[in-house]
Design an enzyme around this catalytic site. Structure first.
Site, PDB file in Angstrom:
ATOM      1  N   GLY A   9       0.834  -1.195   0.000  1.00  0.00           N
ATOM      2  CA  GLY A   9       0.000   0.000   0.000  1.00  0.00           C
ATOM      3  C   GLY A   9       0.866   1.241   0.000  1.00  0.00           C
ATOM      4  CD  GLN A  29       3.423   5.870   2.524  1.00  0.00           C
ATOM      5  OE1 GLN A  29       2.430   5.329   2.068  1.00  0.00           O
ATOM      6  NE2 GLN A  29       4.436   5.177   3.018  1.00  0.00           N
ATOM      7  CB  CYS A  33       5.365   2.156   7.125  1.00  0.00           C
ATOM      8  SG  CYS A  33       4.888   3.637   6.227  1.00  0.00           S
ATOM      9  CG  LEU A  34       6.849   0.877   1.079  1.00  0.00           C
ATOM     10  CD1 LEU A  34       6.332   1.181  -0.323  1.00  0.00           C
ATOM     11  CD2 LEU A  34       7.938  -0.182   1.027  1.00  0.00           C
ATOM     12  CG  HIS A  66      -0.422   1.281   7.310  1.00  0.00           C
ATOM     13  ND1 HIS A  66       0.557   0.757   8.127  1.00  0.00           N
ATOM     14  CD2 HIS A  66       0.216   2.135   6.479  1.00  0.00           C
ATOM     15  CE1 HIS A  66       1.734   1.302   7.791  1.00  0.00           C
ATOM     16  NE2 HIS A  66       1.551   2.129   6.791  1.00  0.00           N
ATOM     17  CD  GLU A  67      -0.934   2.379   2.774  1.00  0.00           C
ATOM     18  OE1 GLU A  67      -0.436   3.525   2.718  1.00  0.00           O
ATOM     19  OE2 GLU A  67      -0.258   1.377   3.044  1.00  0.00           O
ATOM     20  CG  HIS A  90       0.518   6.905   5.436  1.00  0.00           C
ATOM     21  ND1 HIS A  90       1.698   7.340   5.978  1.00  0.00           N
ATOM     22  CD2 HIS A  90       0.665   5.580   5.230  1.00  0.00           C
ATOM     23  CE1 HIS A  90       2.534   6.311   6.099  1.00  0.00           C
ATOM     24  NE2 HIS A  90       1.928   5.228   5.656  1.00  0.00           N
TER      25      HIS A  90
HETATM   26 CO    CO Z   1       2.762   3.307   5.574  1.00  0.00          CO
END
Ligand code: CO
Length: 168
Positions: free
Chosen positions: A45, A50, A91-92, A133-134, A137
């Protein structure tokens, strides 16, 4: 928009994203670029903030099958279940750190597609977890904010290293 995923503690990860109104062709191209970047970086995701794009858009694919690519505009969570479950997340934008996060077992997602179609569907399991989670953000919230105090202590050293910046 950055062609790389921004990393903690980049302040852009902490800003609240703006609602999207009219979707341009350029916006669509960016959304597909995000799916590509997510795949290249091995994520399931990615949220627009991000990549330094301050809009309410998320992409995800928890199965890895191309037909499961999902792009959601202005997504919101409704009716989160009281029952929760604990699972490890990463998380990236927070590379090298994984920790268990408690989240509702189920919820509803209300959103629009890139073509303005209204979407409303129930989610559970990894898809639900990924979308929650997304969507976090979009409000400037990272999974590390949702850890218990003990789990926060456990990752403190790794976070400090990220705060110190990349190795040179
Ligand atoms: Co993330």
């Amino acid at each position: 928009m950055s062609d790389k995923v921004l990393r903690y503690p980049d302040s852009r990860l902490r800003q609240k994203a703006e609602r999207m109104t009219n979707i341009t062709l350029d916006d669509k191209r960016r959304a597909f670029d995000m799916l590509k970047l997510m795949r290249e970086d091995g994520g399931i995701g990615l949220a627009a903030p991000q990549v330094g794009w301050g809009v309410q858009l998320v992409v995800c694919n928890v199965s890895g099958k191309p037909e499961d690519d999902l792009i959601l505009v202005n997504p919101v969570i409704a009716e989160p279940s009281k029952e929760t479950w604990l699972e490890e997340e990463g998380c990236l934008s927070v590379p090298g750190i994984r920790a268990k996060v408690e989240r509702p077992q189920t919820c509803k997602i209300l959103a629009a597609s890139l073509d303005g179609e209204i979407l409303a569907f129930g989610v559970k399991g990894m898809l639900g977890r990924c979308l929650m989670h997304e969507i976090d953000h979009l409000g400037g919230v990272l999974f590390i904010d949702r850890l218990t105090p003990a789990r926060k202590v456990a990752i403190r050293g790794k976070l400090k290293r990220l705060e110190a910046g990349p190795d040179r």
